[in-house]
Design an enzyme around this catalytic site. Structure first.
Site, PDB file in Angstrom:
ATOM      1  N   ARG A 260      -6.304   0.330   0.457  1.00 25.31           N
ATOM      2  CA  ARG A 260      -6.580  -1.078   0.744  1.00 25.31           C
ATOM      3  C   ARG A 260      -7.110  -1.228   2.168  1.00 25.31           C
ATOM      4  O   ARG A 260      -6.595  -0.574   3.078  1.00 25.31           O
ATOM      5  CB  ARG A 260      -5.286  -1.910   0.592  1.00 25.31           C
ATOM      6  CG  ARG A 260      -5.006  -2.283  -0.845  1.00 25.31           C
ATOM      7  CD  ARG A 260      -3.656  -2.904  -1.068  1.00 25.31           C
ATOM      8  NE  ARG A 260      -3.179  -3.834  -0.063  1.00 25.31           N
ATOM      9  CZ  ARG A 260      -2.004  -4.467  -0.146  1.00 25.31           C
ATOM     10  NH1 ARG A 260      -1.231  -4.278  -1.193  1.00 25.31           N
ATOM     11  NH2 ARG A 260      -1.623  -5.291   0.795  1.00 25.31           N
TER      12      ARG A 260
ATOM     13  N   ARG B 266       5.747 -17.032   0.986  1.00 23.08           N
ATOM     14  CA  ARG B 266       5.677 -16.273   2.233  1.00 23.08           C
ATOM     15  C   ARG B 266       5.806 -17.173   3.455  1.00 23.08           C
ATOM     16  O   ARG B 266       5.802 -16.678   4.576  1.00 23.08           O
ATOM     17  CB  ARG B 266       4.303 -15.627   2.294  1.00 23.08           C
ATOM     18  CG  ARG B 266       4.315 -14.129   2.206  1.00 23.08           C
ATOM     19  CD  ARG B 266       2.866 -13.753   2.139  1.00 23.08           C
ATOM     20  NE  ARG B 266       2.594 -12.437   2.538  1.00 23.08           N
ATOM     21  CZ  ARG B 266       2.414 -11.432   1.697  1.00 23.08           C
ATOM     22  NH1 ARG B 266       2.576 -11.594   0.415  1.00 23.08           N
ATOM     23  NH2 ARG B 266       2.072 -10.265   2.155  1.00 23.08           N
TER      24      ARG B 266
ATOM     25  N   LYS C  63       8.004  -3.679  -3.068  1.00 23.34           N
ATOM     26  CA  LYS C  63       8.113  -4.796  -4.034  1.00 23.34           C
ATOM     27  C   LYS C  63       7.197  -4.556  -5.244  1.00 23.34           C
ATOM     28  O   LYS C  63       7.611  -4.667  -6.387  1.00 23.34           O
ATOM     29  CB  LYS C  63       7.743  -6.138  -3.358  1.00 23.34           C
ATOM     30  CG  LYS C  63       8.537  -6.427  -2.097  1.00 23.34           C
ATOM     31  CD  LYS C  63       8.134  -7.733  -1.431  1.00 23.34           C
ATOM     32  CE  LYS C  63       6.706  -7.786  -0.912  1.00 23.34           C
ATOM     33  NZ  LYS C  63       6.413  -6.875   0.223  1.00 23.34           N
TER      34      LYS C  63
ATOM     35  N   ARG D 108       0.034  -7.502  10.062  1.00 20.66           N
ATOM     36  CA  ARG D 108       0.810  -7.933   8.887  1.00 20.66           C
ATOM     37  C   ARG D 108       2.314  -7.929   9.186  1.00 20.66           C
ATOM     38  O   ARG D 108       3.037  -8.827   8.754  1.00 20.66           O
ATOM     39  CB  ARG D 108       0.513  -7.017   7.704  1.00 20.66           C
ATOM     40  CG  ARG D 108      -0.854  -7.285   7.101  1.00 20.66           C
ATOM     41  CD  ARG D 108      -1.300  -6.157   6.214  1.00 20.66           C
ATOM     42  NE  ARG D 108      -0.461  -5.980   5.052  1.00 20.66           N
ATOM     43  CZ  ARG D 108      -0.392  -4.844   4.364  1.00 20.66           C
ATOM     44  NH1 ARG D 108      -1.113  -3.804   4.716  1.00 20.66           N
ATOM     45  NH2 ARG D 108       0.379  -4.771   3.307  1.00 20.66           N
TER      46      ARG D 108
ATOM     47  N   ARG E 191      -0.392   4.730   1.512  1.00 23.93           N
ATOM     48  CA  ARG E 191      -0.485   4.150   0.157  1.00 23.93           C
ATOM     49  C   ARG E 191      -1.905   4.290  -0.390  1.00 23.93           C
ATOM     50  O   ARG E 191      -2.898   4.093   0.302  1.00 23.93           O
ATOM     51  CB  ARG E 191      -0.108   2.676   0.180  1.00 23.93           C
ATOM     52  CG  ARG E 191      -0.384   2.009  -1.182  1.00 23.93           C
ATOM     53  CD  ARG E 191       0.187   0.647  -1.295  1.00 23.93           C
ATOM     54  NE  ARG E 191      -0.160  -0.225  -0.207  1.00 23.93           N
ATOM     55  CZ  ARG E 191       0.401  -1.421  -0.005  1.00 23.93           C
ATOM     56  NH1 ARG E 191       1.341  -1.842  -0.835  1.00 23.93           N
ATOM     57  NH2 ARG E 191       0.044  -2.166   1.007  1.00 23.93           N
TER      58      ARG E 191
HETATM   59  P1  AP5 Z   1       4.461  -1.148  -2.433  1.00 22.23           P
HETATM   60  O1  AP5 Z   1       5.306  -1.247  -3.650  1.00 22.23           O
HETATM   61  O2  AP5 Z   1       2.989  -1.218  -2.596  1.00 22.23           O
HETATM   62  O3  AP5 Z   1       4.976  -2.178  -1.312  1.00 22.23           O
HETATM   63  P2  AP5 Z   1       4.937  -3.763  -1.280  1.00 22.23           P
HETATM   64  O4  AP5 Z   1       6.279  -4.222  -0.809  1.00 22.23           O
HETATM   65  O5  AP5 Z   1       4.425  -4.317  -2.563  1.00 22.23           O
HETATM   66  O6  AP5 Z   1       3.919  -3.946  -0.089  1.00 22.23           O
HETATM   67  P3  AP5 Z   1       2.549  -4.722   0.037  1.00 22.23           P
HETATM   68  O7  AP5 Z   1       1.898  -4.134   1.262  1.00 22.23           O
HETATM   69  O8  AP5 Z   1       1.740  -4.730  -1.209  1.00 22.23           O
HETATM   70  O9  AP5 Z   1       3.060  -6.109   0.355  1.00 22.23           O
HETATM   71  P4  AP5 Z   1       2.376  -7.134   1.162  1.00 22.23           P
HETATM   72  O10 AP5 Z   1       3.426  -8.126   1.016  1.00 22.23           O
HETATM   73  O11 AP5 Z   1       1.957  -6.902   2.552  1.00 22.23           O
HETATM   74  O12 AP5 Z   1       0.924  -7.243   0.466  1.00 22.23           O
HETATM   75  P5  AP5 Z   1       0.362  -8.276  -0.548  1.00 22.23           P
HETATM   76  O13 AP5 Z   1      -0.497  -7.569  -1.491  1.00 22.23           O
HETATM   77  O14 AP5 Z   1       1.423  -9.173  -1.058  1.00 22.23           O
HETATM   78  O15 AP5 Z   1       4.856   0.233  -1.692  1.00 22.23           O
HETATM   79  C1  AP5 Z   1       4.240   0.619  -0.485  1.00 22.23           C
HETATM   80  C2  AP5 Z   1       4.107   2.152  -0.459  1.00 22.23           C
HETATM   81  O16 AP5 Z   1       5.408   2.746  -0.415  1.00 22.23           O
HETATM   82  C3  AP5 Z   1       3.396   2.752  -1.691  1.00 22.23           C
HETATM   83  O17 AP5 Z   1       2.605   3.828  -1.269  1.00 22.23           O
HETATM   84  C4  AP5 Z   1       4.561   3.263  -2.582  1.00 22.23           C
HETATM   85  O18 AP5 Z   1       4.176   4.374  -3.366  1.00 22.23           O
HETATM   86  C5  AP5 Z   1       5.610   3.625  -1.533  1.00 22.23           C
HETATM   87  N1  AP5 Z   1       6.978   3.402  -2.001  1.00 22.23           N
HETATM   88  C6  AP5 Z   1       7.427   2.299  -2.675  1.00 22.23           C
HETATM   89  N2  AP5 Z   1       8.755   2.406  -2.905  1.00 22.23           N
HETATM   90  C7  AP5 Z   1       9.139   3.594  -2.344  1.00 22.23           C
HETATM   91  C8  AP5 Z   1      10.396   4.275  -2.232  1.00 22.23           C
HETATM   92  N3  AP5 Z   1      11.528   3.739  -2.726  1.00 22.23           N
HETATM   93  N4  AP5 Z   1      10.427   5.475  -1.586  1.00 22.23           N
HETATM   94  C9  AP5 Z   1       9.292   6.009  -1.074  1.00 22.23           C
HETATM   95  N5  AP5 Z   1       8.072   5.436  -1.153  1.00 22.23           N
HETATM   96  C10 AP5 Z   1       8.004   4.228  -1.775  1.00 22.23           C
HETATM   97  O19 AP5 Z   1      -0.529  -9.194   0.428  1.00 22.23           O
HETATM   98  C11 AP5 Z   1      -1.749  -8.737   0.983  1.00 22.23           C
HETATM   99  C12 AP5 Z   1      -2.405  -9.870   1.739  1.00 22.23           C
HETATM  100  O20 AP5 Z   1      -2.752 -10.937   0.828  1.00 22.23           O
HETATM  101  C13 AP5 Z   1      -1.569 -10.537   2.827  1.00 22.23           C
HETATM  102  O21 AP5 Z   1      -1.621  -9.836   4.061  1.00 22.23           O
HETATM  103  C14 AP5 Z   1      -2.220 -11.912   2.895  1.00 22.23           C
HETATM  104  O22 AP5 Z   1      -3.434 -11.860   3.601  1.00 22.23           O
HETATM  105  C15 AP5 Z   1      -2.531 -12.207   1.439  1.00 22.23           C
HETATM  106  N6  AP5 Z   1      -1.424 -12.889   0.737  1.00 22.23           N
HETATM  107  C16 AP5 Z   1      -0.732 -12.413  -0.328  1.00 22.23           C
HETATM  108  N7  AP5 Z   1       0.185 -13.285  -0.717  1.00 22.23           N
HETATM  109  C17 AP5 Z   1       0.090 -14.347   0.123  1.00 22.23           C
HETATM  110  C18 AP5 Z   1       0.797 -15.563   0.229  1.00 22.23           C
HETATM  111  N8  AP5 Z   1       1.812 -15.863  -0.607  1.00 22.23           N
HETATM  112  N9  AP5 Z   1       0.428 -16.415   1.206  1.00 22.23           N
HETATM  113  C19 AP5 Z   1      -0.585 -16.147   2.052  1.00 22.23           C
HETATM  114  N10 AP5 Z   1      -1.293 -15.001   2.009  1.00 22.23           N
HETATM  115  C20 AP5 Z   1      -0.958 -14.110   1.045  1.00 22.23           C
END
Ligand code: AP5
Length: 208
Positions: free
Chosen positions: A155, A88, A13, A166, A122
């Site tokens: 991270r 979420r 994403k 997660r 990542r």
């Molecule tokens: P990446 O693009 O970073 O993936 P992502 O879907 O953004 O994954 P995240 O882990 O960032 O999402 P998340 O939802 O767990 O974390 P968030 O920061 O929101 O890609 C991942 C990897 O794959 C990278 O290395 C990339 O290079 C590779 N890649 C991408 N596309 C590819 C492709 N097509 N082919 C090959 N490789 C590819 O949340 C973190 C924490 O914050 C949560 O656990 C929670 O504690 C808190 N939090 C955040 N939002 C909320 C909320 N709304 N409510 C409550 N807690 C929250």
């Protein structure tokens, strides 16, 4: 225009959101990035969120919703935004519906065995936020950002123990939103396990 990118951790994403938001002319609102910035700045929100995030648990809805409501008041969000990682939970989705109607939700569909490699490999740049993957999208020089030259970081929640929490939290709390948005006829699914440009093309098609 309010667009939501929905999908499990590591689905890609954030990788897609940065360029898409620029193309749409709306801000990219990643609640994960916003919370990480709050943790780094040691704000009251950051101090309350830190332990939840490190362990891979969700930050309580009330904290996230206050943060989002405040962010939506900023002038750059006047014409909408691209949400990444929000909503979420059902509570968050219902709260968003009350403040701003969602136009489209794109679900990043991906087999769960791909996610572990994506998350544990990542790395990201602490200066510009560019996301890399040591296996699938490595930097030109090992360990350094192509743009800033700064040392890439992992991270804390991308270590294996937190990743399994997660993924379990995603299945329990966030996956039910698929039905929530499907029943409102807002959901489009795209295959997210192909190469980055292929996913980018599918995403644009889903929004056309
Ligand atoms: P990446 O693009 O970073 O993936 P992502 O879907 O953004 O994954 P995240 O882990 O960032 O999402 P998340 O939802 O767990 O974390 P968030 O920061 O929101 O890609 C991942 C990897 O794959 C990278 O290395 C990339 O290079 C590779 N890649 C991408 N596309 C590819 C492709 N097509 N082919 C090959 N490789 C590819 O949340 C973190 C924490 O914050 C949560 O656990 C929670 O504690 C808190 N939090 C955040 N939002 C909320 C909320 N709304 N409510 C409550 N807690 C929250």
């Amino acid at each position: 225009m309010i667009v939501v990118l929905l999908g499990p951790p590591g689905a890609g994403k954030g990788t897609q959101a940065k360029t898409l938001a620029a193309e749409l002319g709306v801000p990219h609102l990643s609640t994960g990035d916003m919370l990480r910035a709050a943790v780094k700045a040691r704000t009251p929100l950051g101090l309350q969120a830190e332990d939840h995030m490190k362990a891979g648990r969700l930050v309580p809805d009330g904290l996230v919703l206050d943060m989002i409501k405040e962010r939506l008041q900023a002038p750059d969000a006047r014409n909408g935004c691209l949400f990444d990682g929000f909503p979420r939970t059902k509570v968050q989705a219902e709260a968003l519906d009350r403040v701003a109607p969602t136009d489209r939700v794109v679900y990043f569909e991906i087999p769960s065995d791909v996610l572990l490699l994506r998350l544990t490999q990542r790395r990201s740049c602490p200066k510009c936020g560019r996301i890399y993957n040591l296996a699938t999208d490595p930097p030109k020089v090992a360990g350094k950002c192509d743009i800033e030259g700064s040392e890439l970081l992992q991270r804390p929640d991308d270590r294996e123990e937190a990743v399994s929490t997660r993924l379990a939290v995603y299945r329990k709390e966030t996956e039910p939103l698929l039905e929530y948005y499907r029943s409102r006829h807002l959901l489009r699914s795209i295959p997210a396990d192909g190469p980055i440009p292929t996913v980018a093309a599918a995403l644009r098609k889903a929004l056309a």
